[in-house]
Design a protein around this motif. Structure first.
Motif, PDB file in Angstrom:
ATOM      1  N   ARG A 157       0.893  -1.233  -0.044  1.00  0.00           N
ATOM      2  CA  ARG A 157      -0.087   0.051  -0.038  1.00  0.00           C
ATOM      3  C   ARG A 157       0.862   1.120  -0.009  1.00  0.00           C
ATOM      4  O   ARG A 157       1.443   1.609   1.091  1.00  0.00           O
ATOM      5  CB  ARG A 157      -0.814   0.037   1.134  1.00  0.00           C
ATOM      6  N   ASP A 158       1.248   1.744  -1.138  1.00  0.00           N
ATOM      7  CA  ASP A 158       2.174   2.808  -1.317  1.00  0.00           C
ATOM      8  C   ASP A 158       1.700   4.097  -0.725  1.00  0.00           C
ATOM      9  O   ASP A 158       2.751   4.780  -0.391  1.00  0.00           O
ATOM     10  CB  ASP A 158       2.519   2.962  -2.716  1.00  0.00           C
ATOM     11  N   ASN A 159       0.501   4.264  -0.438  1.00  0.00           N
ATOM     12  CA  ASN A 159       0.084   5.703   0.187  1.00  0.00           C
ATOM     13  C   ASN A 159       0.270   5.636   1.881  1.00  0.00           C
ATOM     14  O   ASN A 159       0.467   6.585   2.508  1.00  0.00           O
ATOM     15  CB  ASN A 159      -1.467   5.997   0.113  1.00  0.00           C
ATOM     16  N   SER A 160       0.434   4.529   2.246  1.00  0.00           N
ATOM     17  CA  SER A 160       0.250   4.141   3.532  1.00  0.00           C
ATOM     18  C   SER A 160       1.843   3.459   4.273  1.00  0.00           C
ATOM     19  O   SER A 160       1.750   3.325   5.445  1.00  0.00           O
ATOM     20  CB  SER A 160      -0.640   3.053   4.023  1.00  0.00           C
ATOM     21  N   ASN A 161       2.568   3.450   3.249  1.00  0.00           N
ATOM     22  CA  ASN A 161       3.703   2.819   3.732  1.00  0.00           C
ATOM     23  C   ASN A 161       4.018   1.568   4.644  1.00  0.00           C
ATOM     24  O   ASN A 161       4.449   1.218   5.531  1.00  0.00           O
ATOM     25  CB  ASN A 161       4.798   3.701   4.510  1.00  0.00           C
ATOM     26  N   ASN A 162       3.134   0.584   4.158  1.00  0.00           N
ATOM     27  CA  ASN A 162       2.844  -0.675   4.687  1.00  0.00           C
ATOM     28  C   ASN A 162       2.409  -1.759   3.855  1.00  0.00           C
ATOM     29  O   ASN A 162       2.044  -1.618   2.824  1.00  0.00           O
ATOM     30  CB  ASN A 162       2.080  -0.576   6.185  1.00  0.00           C
ATOM     31  N   VAL A 163       2.519  -2.949   4.494  1.00  0.00           N
ATOM     32  CA  VAL A 163       1.972  -3.999   3.642  1.00  0.00           C
ATOM     33  C   VAL A 163       0.647  -4.680   4.625  1.00  0.00           C
ATOM     34  O   VAL A 163       0.846  -4.874   5.673  1.00  0.00           O
ATOM     35  CB  VAL A 163       3.266  -5.306   3.321  1.00  0.00           C
ATOM     36  N   SER A 164      -0.412  -4.950   3.668  1.00  0.00           N
ATOM     37  CA  SER A 164      -1.632  -5.667   4.510  1.00  0.00           C
ATOM     38  C   SER A 164      -1.631  -7.168   4.276  1.00  0.00           C
ATOM     39  O   SER A 164      -1.208  -7.437   3.160  1.00  0.00           O
ATOM     40  CB  SER A 164      -2.684  -5.119   4.105  1.00  0.00           C
ATOM     41  N   VAL A 165      -1.985  -7.763   5.311  1.00  0.00           N
ATOM     42  CA  VAL A 165      -1.596  -9.333   5.259  1.00  0.00           C
ATOM     43  C   VAL A 165      -3.426  -9.791   5.097  1.00  0.00           C
ATOM     44  O   VAL A 165      -4.096  -9.535   6.123  1.00  0.00           O
ATOM     45  CB  VAL A 165      -0.963 -10.278   6.525  1.00  0.00           C
TER      46      VAL A 165
END
Length: 642
Positions: A157-165
């Motif tokens: 998620r490039d706007n949030s600087n994270n990866v969702s599982v």
């Protein structure tokens, strides 16, 4: 400031402005992403408990080649195009959320996960190509990768600087993992242990975050120092990750140390590579080079550019068909991504364009589903029961195993009796080409899975009373727990001994004559079997005794690691050799061994190219095979006749 990029308003973040500056030549692009030899399913038919007739299938190919479908995310049309790769025609168009980017198919081929810029992941059923679910994430999802066991989808998620599982059973978010700035590409290692995430970063350079999937935490950060790392792909053996960046470089990361081992520079400066894919045999890397209107081919043995294929339009995504014969490249008709695009088909043998398929606006990510995957969904809730476990009966039937060993698990309710795979007209119960993801074997087959010491095994054969599986890589020794999951229920744990090595040669119990147990061996010259001719005739085989100086091939399992490394569950390439070599003698006469390693185009089968020693008299000779100063515990013979 804002720049209109591929049909949407971009944000003026430093990372995006950075890539816009690098990709000179008109409208810039703010993201690139990863998506992304003939696959032979040649597995010895003798891994099951066999009958004599099955010997005829020993070295034959399990050749189920059939329809493969390519799923293409059309970023500018809020749709997915489905292409039949046999005819290269679009057979379905599925409406999904706005600005679909990355797409991945589950290992069993039943579902496609589509990340879109509207903040969602759409889940499509590949049977009928209908929407099953929408998972809300926010933060502009870009790329998606699915674990080899099919249980989780990892989404950048490039706007949030994270990866969702995402848990694929419930299609709910189970973890959120902070990574670097503007995560864009993602790839998961073949063993499922780690996810590698490219972070576009800022003008100072980007990075790669390494996530341990067991804890869903970042365990390493690799600072590349290059502008805008985007696409990423991992070699089939899991040893290296290839990362492309906005300056036209490819960084080669050694996954054992998470360090950059080499950097490959394209001849086209500022070519803006977006995506990268690796052939199933691991020999070549294909890079979609946007600004140069080409696809760059890298030879992995030398890590130099081997070919450049010109394409019509601006390439953005690339993926390799499961059989390795073709590279499919999504191409936008304009730099701005306006107007309908196409998919360019490249023959990987000649590296020439052999076809073009028209799709909708601004095609981007793509993934493949092989048509032979059954897609069967079982509903059985009765727990399976394990009654016994042995290593493969045709290879010694030991009460222990090692990494890469083939196991026979027996019991009741191990598979769903209603599964049509069990009664198929060809190779009933067995996996097919469509069950593989590239060169990786399935860990779930029609809802059936096996856990060995908490790690997923590779499931080859199903029946209600027996499963045949390959043990995963694991350093543990001693008794470990094994369970079977049948659809929705899991068996009780059964302990089984794991050794560092468990070598066994192919010698089925019914491959005997007059009380003598023979090893299965074939001549290198013509493939005939090494047996007394009369004995071979009773088996229905073409055979003759070996003569001193003849080259013959022995077959085995459980001999351990090879170099270069090839993990269990991966179709082996050629040119490997055992880390722990073996010796072979006919009685007391030592034999020369020209090759000892995993057999090319097989999963978990070893070959030994042996020269029959000179000076042997006529007769049956006991084979003495040792590895790491330990004798292989089989009493087996070969016939020699001058």
């Amino acid at each position: 400031m804002s720049t209109f990029i591929r049909g949407r308003q971009s944000r003026s973040s430093p990372a995006y402005l950075n890539v816009w500056v690098v990709c000179a030549g008109g409208i810039g692009h703010d993201r690139y992403k990863k998506h992304g030899h003939h696959m032979l399913m040649r597995i010895s038919a003798l891994l099951k408990s066999i009958v004599t007739a099955a010997l005829l299938a020993l070295i034959s190919s399990q050749t189920t080649y059939s329809q493969t479908l390519a799923y293409v995310a059309n970023l500018g049309s809020s749709s997915v195009s489905v292409i039949n790769t046999a005819s290269n025609g679009v057979v379905a168009t599925v409406n999904v959320g706005s600005q679909p980017n990355g797409i991945a198919i589950t290992p069993d081929g039943t579902r496609a996960y589509v990340a879109n810029g509207g903040g969602e992941v759409w889940v499509l059923a590949t049977e009928g190509n209908t929407a099953l679910a929408k998972v809300s994430l926010g933060g502009y999802p870009t790329a998606v990768a699915i674990t080899p066991d099919g249980t989780r989808a990892y989404v950048t998620r490039d706007n949030s600087n994270n990866v969702s599982v995402i848990d694929t059973a419930s299609n709910t978010v189970t973890a959120t993992i902070p990574v670097g700035t503007s995560p864009t590409g993602i790839a998961i290692t073949p063993d499922g242990a780690h996810a590698y995430v490219t972070n576009v970063g800022s003008m100072a350079g980007g990075s790669v975050s390494v996530i341990a999937t067991s804890s869903n935490s970042v365990v390493a950060t690799i600072n590349l120092g290059n502008v805008g790392p985007l696409g990423i792909a991992i070699t089939p053996d899991g040893s290296h990750a290839y990362v492309v960046d906005g300056l036209g470089n490819v960084s080669l990361i050694a996954t054992s140390s998470n360090t950059v081992a080499a950097t490959i520079t394209f001849p086209q400066v500022g070519s803006c590579p977006f995506a990268i894919a690796i052939t199933p045999d691991g020999t070549r890397v294909y890079v979609a080079s946007f600004s140069s209107n080409s696809v760059v081919v890298i030879d992995t043995s030398s890590n130099v550019v081997a070919a450049t294929v010109s394409v019509k339009g601006f390439p953005q995504g690339v993926a390799i068909t499961p059989d390795g014969k073709h590279a499919y490249v999504t191409t936008s008709s304009t730099e701005a991504g306006i107007g309908n695009g196409s998919v360019t088909v490249i023959d990987t043998l000649s590296n020439t364009v052999v076809g073009t398929v028209g799709v909708q606006s601004n095609p981007y990510g793509l993934a493949f589903k092989s048509g032979t995957a059954s897609g069967y969904v079982c509903t059985n809730t009765t727990p399976p029961v394990i009654s016994s476990i042995d290593s493969a009966s045709a290879y010694g039937a030991y009460p222990y195993f090692s990494s890469g060993s083939w196991l026979e698990i027996k019991g009741t309710n191990l598979a769903d009796s209603a599964d049509p795979r069990l009664t198929g007209s060809t190779n009933p119960g067995q996996w097919t080409a469509g069950d593989f993801t590239g060169s990786n074997a399935p860990t779930v087959l029609d809802g059936i899975s096996v856990s060995i010491n908490g790690k997923p095994a590779y499931v080859w054969y199903l029946s209600t009373g027996q499963l045949n599986v390959q043990a995963p890589e694991d350093a543990a020794t001693g008794n470990v727990s094994i369970t079977v999951t049948n659809c929705n229920a899991t068996s009780s744990k059964v302990s089984f001994a794991r050794h560092a090595l468990a070598p066994g040669l192919l010698a089925p119990s019914n491959y005997t004559a007059n009380g003598t147990q023979y090893a299965v061996a074939t001549f290198q010259s013509d493939g005939a079997y090494v047996l007394n001719t009369a004995t071979g005739t009773t088996f229905g085989l073409t055979s003759r005794p070996a003569k001193p100086g003849d080259g013959i091939i022995l077959y085995g399992i459980g001999f351990g690691d090879v170099t270069p490394s090839i993990l269990p569950g991966v179709i082996a390439g050629g040119g490997n050799t055992l880390v722990n070599p073996v010796t072979v003698s006919f009685g007391s006469a030592n034999a020369a061994i020209a090759y000892q390693g995993l057999a090319a185009n097989f999963v978990g089968l070893y070959e030994f190219y042996v020269t029959v020693p000179s000076g042997l008299a006529n007769g049956d000779y006991q084979l003495e095979v040792t590895q790491s100063k330990t004798s292989v515990p089989q009493t087996i013979y070969l016939t020699v006749h001058n």
